[in-house]
Design a protein around this motif. Sequence first.
Motif, mmCIF file in Angstrom:
data_model
loop_
_atom_site.group_PDB
_atom_site.id
_atom_site.type_symbol
_atom_site.label_atom_id
_atom_site.label_comp_id
_atom_site.label_asym_id
_atom_site.label_seq_id
_atom_site.Cartn_x
_atom_site.Cartn_y
_atom_site.Cartn_z
ATOM 1 N N CYS A 236 0.863 -1.175 0.000
ATOM 2 C CA CYS A 236 0.000 0.000 0.000
ATOM 3 C C CYS A 236 0.902 1.228 0.000
ATOM 4 C CB CYS A 236 -0.891 -0.013 1.237
ATOM 5 S SG CYS A 236 -1.903 1.461 1.423
ATOM 6 N N ALA A 237 0.625 2.202 -0.852
ATOM 7 C CA ALA A 237 1.436 3.416 -0.924
ATOM 8 C C ALA A 237 0.971 4.430 0.121
ATOM 9 C CB ALA A 237 1.378 4.004 -2.323
ATOM 10 N N ALA A 238 0.919 3.985 1.347
ATOM 11 C CA ALA A 238 0.529 4.806 2.498
ATOM 12 C C ALA A 238 0.674 3.926 3.727
ATOM 13 C CB ALA A 238 -0.906 5.311 2.359
ATOM 14 N N VAL A 239 0.482 4.505 4.903
ATOM 15 C CA VAL A 239 0.484 3.716 6.138
ATOM 16 C C VAL A 239 -0.832 2.956 6.214
ATOM 17 C CG1 VAL A 239 0.604 3.806 8.648
ATOM 18 C CG2 VAL A 239 1.971 5.395 7.282
ATOM 19 N N LEU A 240 -0.753 1.653 6.488
ATOM 20 C CA LEU A 240 -1.958 0.824 6.538
ATOM 21 C C LEU A 240 -2.902 1.282 7.639
ATOM 22 C CD1 LEU A 240 -0.465 -2.771 6.105
ATOM 23 C CD2 LEU A 240 -1.713 -1.444 4.393
ATOM 24 N N ASN A 241 -4.205 1.113 7.391
ATOM 25 C CA ASN A 241 -5.198 1.346 8.438
ATOM 26 C C ASN A 241 -5.037 0.291 9.527
ATOM 27 O OD1 ASN A 241 -6.490 3.556 7.175
ATOM 28 N ND2 ASN A 241 -7.656 2.166 5.863
ATOM 29 N N PRO A 242 -5.543 0.546 10.738
ATOM 30 C CA PRO A 242 -5.432 -0.437 11.822
ATOM 31 C C PRO A 242 -5.980 -1.812 11.453
ATOM 32 C CG PRO A 242 -6.145 1.670 12.696
ATOM 33 C CD PRO A 242 -6.163 1.807 11.206
ATOM 34 N N ASP A 243 -6.966 -1.857 10.554
ATOM 35 C CA ASP A 243 -7.534 -3.149 10.159
ATOM 36 C C ASP A 243 -6.760 -3.796 9.009
ATOM 37 O OD1 ASP A 243 -8.212 -1.504 8.082
ATOM 38 O OD2 ASP A 243 -10.378 -1.887 8.166
ATOM 39 N N GLY A 244 -5.644 -3.176 8.619
ATOM 40 C CA GLY A 244 -4.817 -3.755 7.579
ATOM 41 C C GLY A 244 -5.186 -3.353 6.172
ATOM 42 N N CYS B 276 -5.843 -0.520 3.006
ATOM 43 C CA CYS B 276 -5.112 0.616 2.476
ATOM 44 C C CYS B 276 -6.009 1.848 2.481
ATOM 45 C CB CYS B 276 -4.657 0.304 1.058
ATOM 46 S SG CYS B 276 -3.507 1.484 0.364
ATOM 47 N N PRO B 277 -5.563 2.976 3.018
ATOM 48 C CA PRO B 277 -6.395 4.178 3.035
ATOM 49 C C PRO B 277 -6.627 4.715 1.623
ATOM 50 C CG PRO B 277 -4.190 4.688 3.801
ATOM 51 C CD PRO B 277 -4.262 3.191 3.662
ATOM 52 N N ALA B 278 -7.664 5.508 1.485
ATOM 53 C CA ALA B 278 -8.001 6.053 0.169
ATOM 54 C C ALA B 278 -6.954 7.050 -0.310
ATOM 55 C CB ALA B 278 -9.384 6.710 0.222
ATOM 56 N N ALA B 279 -6.385 7.825 0.620
ATOM 57 C CA ALA B 279 -5.395 8.835 0.256
ATOM 58 C C ALA B 279 -4.006 8.205 0.228
ATOM 59 C CB ALA B 279 -5.437 9.996 1.244
ATOM 60 N N LEU B 280 -3.422 8.098 -0.965
ATOM 61 C CA LEU B 280 -2.102 7.493 -1.116
ATOM 62 C C LEU B 280 -1.035 8.579 -1.184
ATOM 63 C CD1 LEU B 280 -2.953 4.743 -3.757
ATOM 64 C CD2 LEU B 280 -2.957 4.562 -1.264
ATOM 65 N N THR B 281 0.216 8.185 -0.952
ATOM 66 C CA THR B 281 1.325 9.133 -1.017
ATOM 67 C C THR B 281 2.025 9.017 -2.361
ATOM 68 O OG1 THR B 281 2.911 7.582 -0.073
ATOM 69 C CG2 THR B 281 1.661 8.940 1.468
ATOM 70 N N GLY B 282 2.884 9.977 -2.659
ATOM 71 C CA GLY B 282 3.629 9.938 -3.909
ATOM 72 C C GLY B 282 2.762 10.221 -5.106
ATOM 73 N N SER B 283 3.318 10.018 -6.281
ATOM 74 C CA SER B 283 2.588 10.226 -7.531
ATOM 75 C C SER B 283 2.485 8.908 -8.286
ATOM 76 C CB SER B 283 3.303 11.271 -8.394
ATOM 77 O OG SER B 283 4.642 10.869 -8.650
ATOM 78 N N PRO B 284 1.407 8.714 -9.052
ATOM 79 C CA PRO B 284 1.236 7.437 -9.757
ATOM 80 C C PRO B 284 2.381 7.168 -10.730
ATOM 81 C CG PRO B 284 -0.792 8.716 -9.766
ATOM 82 C CD PRO B 284 0.280 9.622 -9.271
ATOM 83 N N GLY B 285 2.887 5.956 -10.686
ATOM 84 C CA GLY B 285 3.900 5.523 -11.641
ATOM 85 C C GLY B 285 3.389 4.329 -12.410
ATOM 86 N N LEU B 286 4.178 3.841 -13.334
ATOM 87 C CA LEU B 286 3.744 2.710 -14.150
ATOM 88 C C LEU B 286 3.583 1.449 -13.316
ATOM 89 C CD1 LEU B 286 3.142 1.623 -16.996
ATOM 90 C CD2 LEU B 286 5.588 1.131 -17.241
ATOM 91 N N LEU B 287 4.518 1.213 -12.374
ATOM 92 C CA LEU B 287 4.508 -0.008 -11.570
ATOM 93 C C LEU B 287 4.297 0.251 -10.088
ATOM 94 C CD1 LEU B 287 7.576 -1.809 -13.227
ATOM 95 C CD2 LEU B 287 5.156 -2.233 -13.675
#
Length: 229
Positions: free
Chosen positions: A131-139, A141-152
Motif C-alpha cells: 500500500c502506498a501509504a500507512v496501513l489502516n489499523p484493520d490492515g 489501504c487508506p483512500a489517500a495514497l502518497t507519492g505520484s502514480p507511476g507505471l509499476l
Amino acid sequence: MGHINHTTWIATLARLGRLARFGAAMLATLVCMHAQAAAPGITGTHFDLSAEANRITQPDGVSIYSWGYGCRTAPSGFSPSTIAGANCPSMQIPGPTLIVKQGDVVTVTLTNNLPAAAGNTSILFPGFQVCAAVLNPDGTCPAALTGSPGLLTREAAHGSTVTYSFVAATPGTHAYYSGTQGDLQIEMGLYGAIIVLPTSSPGTVAVPTGCRAVAATLPDGQPDFRNAG
C-alpha cells in the motif's frame, strides 16, 4: 615415445583408479555440505530510507559514480547486535538489508535525494501486497495514497517522499528495487534485500526442524551472522 612394460601400465591404471575414487568421494562430500551465509542488516518495522548519488570505491581503487538506497535517519537496531561500529550510511550498494519478522506490518518511507535530472524514483517490493501509504489499523489501504502514480509503483519526485506499507506475510529473503526506469535506476545501484524471519509465535523466531538456534560464535570463533537456522 618410450616403451612401457605391462607391469608399469597396470600400476599406472591402479593409481588413476584410486585418484578417480578419491575425487568422486570429495565431490559427494561437497554436494552434501550445507552452505551458511552471513546477512547483517537493520531491524525494526519502520525504515526511513533515502535514494541519492555518491561515488563508490571498487576493489581496484577505481571510484564509480552510482545511485543507491541508504538510511535517512538512524535505524532502530542492527542484526546481529554485536557488530562493532555498525552504521547505516545515507547511500550504499546494495541498499541496507531490512530484517523483519513474519507478520510484522512494515512501513518504508523513501525520500528522493537523487539529482533533479534523475527525475522520479520509487521502490518495488515483489511478493508483498503493498500500500502506498500507512496501513489502516484493520490492515486495509487508506483512500489517500502518497507519492505520484507511476507505471509499476508510487513514485517520489525530486526532494519529496513516498510511503510504502505491507504485511511481511512470507518468510524468506526477498528483493526490493526501483520501479522507475528500472533499466537505468537498478543498474545504477537502486536495489537491496529484505529478510523475513519465520515466527513460531508473536515476537519469537522459529528454528526450522533439523536446524539449531543461532549461536554467539561459529566453531572457528568467528561471529555467527546467520539470521535463521
